[in-house]
Design a protein around this motif. Structure first.
Motif, mmCIF file in Angstrom:
data_model
loop_
_atom_site.group_PDB
_atom_site.id
_atom_site.type_symbol
_atom_site.label_atom_id
_atom_site.label_comp_id
_atom_site.label_asym_id
_atom_site.label_seq_id
_atom_site.Cartn_x
_atom_site.Cartn_y
_atom_site.Cartn_z
ATOM 1 N N MET A 95 19.072 -19.996 45.070
ATOM 2 C CA MET A 95 18.133 -21.115 45.094
ATOM 3 C C MET A 95 16.936 -20.824 44.187
ATOM 4 O O MET A 95 16.416 -21.725 43.512
ATOM 5 N N LEU A 96 16.526 -19.568 44.133
ATOM 6 C CA LEU A 96 15.406 -19.169 43.276
ATOM 7 C C LEU A 96 15.730 -19.445 41.813
ATOM 8 O O LEU A 96 14.919 -20.027 41.071
ATOM 9 N N LEU A 97 16.931 -19.053 41.375
ATOM 10 C CA LEU A 97 17.336 -19.321 39.997
ATOM 11 C C LEU A 97 17.453 -20.814 39.739
ATOM 12 O O LEU A 97 17.098 -21.296 38.659
ATOM 13 N N SER A 98 17.950 -21.554 40.728
ATOM 14 C CA SER A 98 18.066 -23.004 40.566
ATOM 15 C C SER A 98 16.699 -23.645 40.381
ATOM 16 O O SER A 98 16.531 -24.562 39.562
ATOM 17 N N GLN A 99 15.710 -23.166 41.121
ATOM 18 C CA GLN A 99 14.361 -23.710 40.981
ATOM 19 C C GLN A 99 13.829 -23.478 39.573
ATOM 20 O O GLN A 99 13.242 -24.375 38.962
ATOM 21 N N PHE A 100 14.042 -22.268 39.048
ATOM 22 C CA PHE A 100 13.497 -21.976 37.723
ATOM 23 C C PHE A 100 14.215 -22.781 36.643
ATOM 24 O O PHE A 100 13.573 -23.377 35.764
ATOM 25 N N ILE A 101 15.538 -22.817 36.675
ATOM 26 C CA ILE A 101 16.279 -23.537 35.640
ATOM 27 C C ILE A 101 16.045 -25.039 35.763
ATOM 28 O O ILE A 101 15.981 -25.758 34.755
ATOM 29 N N GLY A 102 15.874 -25.520 36.981
ATOM 30 C CA GLY A 102 15.517 -26.916 37.164
ATOM 31 C C GLY A 102 14.162 -27.234 36.546
ATOM 32 O O GLY A 102 13.977 -28.289 35.920
ATOM 33 N N GLU A 103 13.217 -26.329 36.699
ATOM 34 C CA GLU A 103 11.896 -26.506 36.089
ATOM 35 C C GLU A 103 11.991 -26.454 34.567
ATOM 36 O O GLU A 103 11.328 -27.230 33.863
ATOM 37 N N LEU A 104 12.824 -25.563 34.054
ATOM 38 C CA LEU A 104 13.038 -25.452 32.606
ATOM 39 C C LEU A 104 13.595 -26.777 32.060
ATOM 40 O O LEU A 104 13.124 -27.286 31.029
ATOM 41 N N LYS A 105 14.569 -27.335 32.749
ATOM 42 C CA LYS A 105 15.161 -28.625 32.346
ATOM 43 C C LYS A 105 14.109 -29.731 32.401
ATOM 44 O O LYS A 105 13.991 -30.554 31.468
ATOM 45 N N HIS A 106 13.341 -29.778 33.460
ATOM 46 C CA HIS A 106 12.313 -30.814 33.616
ATOM 47 C C HIS A 106 11.285 -30.758 32.492
ATOM 48 O O HIS A 106 10.927 -31.800 31.914
ATOM 49 N N ARG A 107 10.832 -29.552 32.158
ATOM 50 C CA ARG A 107 9.824 -29.419 31.097
ATOM 51 C C ARG A 107 10.399 -29.809 29.739
ATOM 52 O O ARG A 107 9.703 -30.421 28.923
ATOM 53 N N ALA A 108 11.649 -29.448 29.498
ATOM 54 C CA ALA A 108 12.286 -29.813 28.233
ATOM 55 C C ALA A 108 12.425 -31.327 28.126
ATOM 56 O O ALA A 108 12.170 -31.926 27.063
ATOM 57 N N GLU A 109 12.825 -31.975 29.211
ATOM 58 C CA GLU A 109 12.991 -33.429 29.198
ATOM 59 C C GLU A 109 11.647 -34.140 29.033
ATOM 60 O O GLU A 109 11.556 -35.168 28.356
ATOM 61 N N THR A 110 10.606 -33.583 29.622
ATOM 62 C CA THR A 110 9.274 -34.165 29.458
ATOM 63 C C THR A 110 8.831 -34.078 28.003
ATOM 64 O O THR A 110 8.296 -35.030 27.436
ATOM 65 N N ALA A 111 9.072 -32.906 27.383
ATOM 66 C CA ALA A 111 8.681 -32.716 25.985
ATOM 67 C C ALA A 111 9.501 -33.604 25.058
ATOM 68 O O ALA A 111 8.988 -34.118 24.054
ATOM 69 N N ALA A 112 10.783 -33.796 25.370
ATOM 70 C CA ALA A 112 11.665 -34.588 24.506
ATOM 71 C C ALA A 112 11.543 -36.088 24.759
ATOM 72 O O ALA A 112 11.920 -36.897 23.914
ATOM 73 N N GLY A 113 11.035 -36.451 25.936
ATOM 74 C CA GLY A 113 10.949 -37.869 26.283
ATOM 75 C C GLY A 113 12.295 -38.487 26.580
ATOM 76 O O GLY A 113 12.499 -39.690 26.379
ATOM 77 N N ARG A 114 13.232 -37.689 27.098
ATOM 78 C CA ARG A 114 14.572 -38.191 27.424
ATOM 79 C C ARG A 114 15.254 -37.220 28.384
ATOM 80 O O ARG A 114 14.801 -36.088 28.571
#
Length: 416
Positions: A95-114
């Protein structure tokens, strides 16, 4: 614009690449920076979770909580099915790894706008050395985590091959290249034929002459620098009154990023209290005891890591260990560091020699060595790798961005 992104989930730092016309591929993930340190801090005082540099800042500011780093090192090990305690609650490592990779995905999507549903994930040549089953388990676990955070289409690429694709985008003629990717947890290598013409092909298997790797990286260099130079200040190698040596488990836990929290258990602290009373050099054991009571193990590991980085450019680096009791300063010597990691560098050299043998190539046939990964800055390691192919041109890539950029290019080939 590409439909998919490339994710480099690293032991020390993570990046996300996305190809779009006229722009650099790396997405900003924290305060305009393209790297997100692979760190999570569970702030018990504020009941919040922070990531990256912000996580380190909160931990160093003294907030109560649990810091986790080098999480990638758990993949493929029995620890992956375990859990850690956070604020009195059990948190599974998965779950710890899922939280981090989920955050990584969220930040990338925010930066990309998609949104991104397709991804090429980087992976070391070997998550686990000499254990194919554990290695496959590590990849399967990472794929499952990626699916759990919203990626639907998932592919993998070896990290040194991704770095090769990034280098290939910068050349104008064919080269036979040794890619040396020295990361936080692994040292990975590939021998690849690269050229602008070959870059147009979707299938590149025939251009990859050999791949190899060993589970040695920057965190291992930190560990042995710490054991050699810092842990003796805390009693490592000292003795009890009866002549027995102080158990080394405390020091190995504190010198290894993903096991530091094991030094904080009540059982370990109770045992340490007994050892302090029976120690010949009681002042050193008291220093260790105070460090553990202050939960300052990660702080100490950060100081050692910064010292290691400093030794890439200097013969001596001074550490200000002001959170020890009493405060100390320590001069780190590159000569002692080189001696401490000599056996690790020797294993890496063997890996490169085996790579050349697997490819059926002589050293003089290699045109270029391309260095990437944050730990490729370690001077002894770079010198020894370069010496194996003395006629090759030495090129330094983006130490933290080459893999993510190459994964982004591969994502275009695989998903459009």
């Amino acid at each position: 614009m590409a439909n998919a992104c490339g994710v480099d989930f690293g032991t020390s730092n993570s990046t996300v690449g996305w190809v779009r016309p006229g722009e650099a591929p790396m997405l900003p993930l924290e305060d305009g920076k393209v790297t997100l340190p692979s760190v999570v801090f569970f702030n018990v005082d504020d009941d919040e979770v922070s990531y990256g540099r912000a996580a380190l800042a909160e931990y160093l500011a003294g907030y109560e909580g649990r810091l986790m780093r080098s999480m990638k090192s758990l993949l493929g090990t029995s620890l992956m099915e375990g859990q850690t305690e956070v604020g009195g609650r059990a948190l599974p490592f998965k779950m710890l790894l899922s939280q981090f990779i989920g955050e990584l995905k969220h930040r990338a999507e925010t930066a990309a706008g998609r949104k991104f549903e397709s991804v090429v994930l980087g992976r070391p040549v070997h998550f686990i050395d000499d254990n194919a089953a554990a290695d496959q388990t590590a990849e399967d676990t990472l794929a499952g985590i990626a699916r759990s955070v919203g990626f639907r289409n998932i592919a993998f690429q070896y990290e040194p091959i991704a770095a090769a694709f990034d280098y290939e985008s910068q050349i104008d003629h064919e080269e036979l290249v040794l890619i040396a990717d020295i990361g936080g947890g692994t040292s990975d290598f590939s021998l690849v034929r690269l050229s602008p013409e070959r870059a147009r092909h979707v299938e590149r298997l025939g251009d990859i002459l050999a791949t190899g790797g060993v589970h040695i990286g920057g965190t291992d260099f930190d560990k042995y620098l710490s054991l050699t130079s810092v842990m003796p200040l805390l009693g490592y190698g000292s003795q009890l009154q009866g002549g027995a040596e102080i158990p080394s488990s405390y020091y190995f836990n504190l010198a290894t990023w993903h096991t530091i929290n094991q030094a904080y258990t009540k059982k370990m602290q109770a045992q340490l209290g007994e050892l302090v009373r029976d120690a010949r050099e009681q002042d050193k054991l008291l220093r260790l005891q105070n460090l553990i009571e202050d939960r300052a193990g990660h702080w100490l590991a950060i100081q050692v890591e910064e010292g290691k980085i400093g030794l890439s450019d200097a013969e001596t680096v001074q550490l200000n260990l002001d959170r020890l009791h009493p405060p100390l300063t320590l001069d780190l010597q590159r000569a002692l560091f080189d001696q401490a990691i000599g056996h690790l560098v020797g294993s890496i050299e063997q890996t490169v020699n085996q790579l050349l043998a697997d490819a059926g190539l002589r050293a003089e046939q290699i045109d270029t060595v391309f260095f990437t990964g944050g730990s490729s800055g370690v001077k002894l390691l770079r010198e020894r790798i370069a010496a194996l192919v003395p006629g090759a041109r030495k090129v330094e890539g983006d130490l933290f961005g080459s893999i993510g950029a190459g994964l982004a290019l591969d994502a275009v080939r695989k998903f459009g």
